[in-house]
Scaffold this motif. Sequence first.
Motif, PDB file in Angstrom:
ATOM      1  N   LEU A   1       0.679  -1.237   0.101  1.00 43.74           N
ATOM      2  CA  LEU A   1      -0.032  -0.104   0.134  1.00 43.74           C
ATOM      3  C   LEU A   1       0.957   1.357   0.081  1.00 43.74           C
ATOM      4  N   ASP A   2       2.051   1.070   0.743  1.00 45.24           N
ATOM      5  CA  ASP A   2       2.886   2.450   0.856  1.00 45.24           C
ATOM      6  C   ASP A   2       3.503   2.665  -0.594  1.00 45.24           C
ATOM      7  N   ILE A   3       3.709   1.339  -1.279  1.00 42.02           N
ATOM      8  CA  ILE A   3       4.461   2.025  -2.756  1.00 42.02           C
ATOM      9  C   ILE A   3       3.544   2.160  -3.519  1.00 42.02           C
ATOM     10  N   ARG A   4       2.176   1.642  -3.481  1.00 48.29           N
ATOM     11  CA  ARG A   4       1.118   2.009  -4.320  1.00 48.29           C
ATOM     12  C   ARG A   4       0.712   3.625  -4.170  1.00 48.29           C
ATOM     13  N   ASN A   5       0.695   4.069  -3.004  1.00 50.61           N
ATOM     14  CA  ASN A   5       0.499   5.307  -2.655  1.00 50.61           C
ATOM     15  C   ASN A   5       1.544   6.170  -3.200  1.00 50.61           C
ATOM     16  N   TYR A   6       2.715   5.783  -3.098  1.00 47.60           N
ATOM     17  CA  TYR A   6       3.997   6.702  -3.406  1.00 47.60           C
ATOM     18  C   TYR A   6       3.882   6.817  -5.115  1.00 47.60           C
ATOM     19  N   MET A   7       3.432   5.822  -5.683  1.00 52.09           N
ATOM     20  CA  MET A   7       3.315   5.656  -7.221  1.00 52.09           C
ATOM     21  C   MET A   7       2.365   6.667  -7.665  1.00 52.09           C
ATOM     22  N   LYS A   8       1.153   6.857  -7.027  1.00 51.86           N
ATOM     23  CA  LYS A   8       0.023   7.671  -7.422  1.00 51.86           C
ATOM     24  C   LYS A   8       0.710   9.004  -7.266  1.00 51.86           C
ATOM     25  N   ARG A   9       1.290   9.410  -6.027  1.00 58.09           N
ATOM     26  CA  ARG A   9       1.873  10.597  -5.726  1.00 58.09           C
ATOM     27  C   ARG A   9       2.850  11.091  -7.030  1.00 58.09           C
ATOM     28  N   MET A  10       3.699   9.879  -7.415  1.00 58.14           N
ATOM     29  CA  MET A  10       4.685  10.219  -8.487  1.00 58.14           C
ATOM     30  C   MET A  10       3.880  10.621  -9.710  1.00 58.14           C
TER      31      MET A  10
ATOM     32  N   LEU B   1       0.915  11.918 -10.309  1.00 58.95           N
ATOM     33  CA  LEU B   1       0.583  12.982 -10.185  1.00 58.95           C
ATOM     34  C   LEU B   1       1.398  14.102 -10.532  1.00 58.95           C
ATOM     35  N   ARG B   2       2.671  14.109  -9.769  1.00 56.95           N
ATOM     36  CA  ARG B   2       3.668  14.943  -9.971  1.00 56.95           C
ATOM     37  C   ARG B   2       4.174  15.269 -11.593  1.00 56.95           C
TER      38      ARG B   2
END
Length: 72
Positions: free
Chosen positions: A57-66, A68-69
């Motif tokens: 889940l942490d990797i998934r959230n990190y990928m979503k943030r990246m 969006l950037r």
Amino acid sequence: MFQRIVTYFEQQSFGVSTYLANKLNMSTSKVRLFFIYSSFLAVGFPILFYFLAAVVLDIRNYMKRMRLRVWE
């Protein structure tokens, strides 16, 4: 005092129980109790699953943030 402890652990948790509860349309407390009881019965295997799910889940959230950037 007890409520402060519960609030602290809810804020510091990885969000695995909340994520699973939302996906399964269940109460978060029921999912947490399931992890607690099953870890006693299965000698800790659900704890490994919990930490593995936390990492995913942490990797998934990190990928979503990246993602969006990139489009900003």
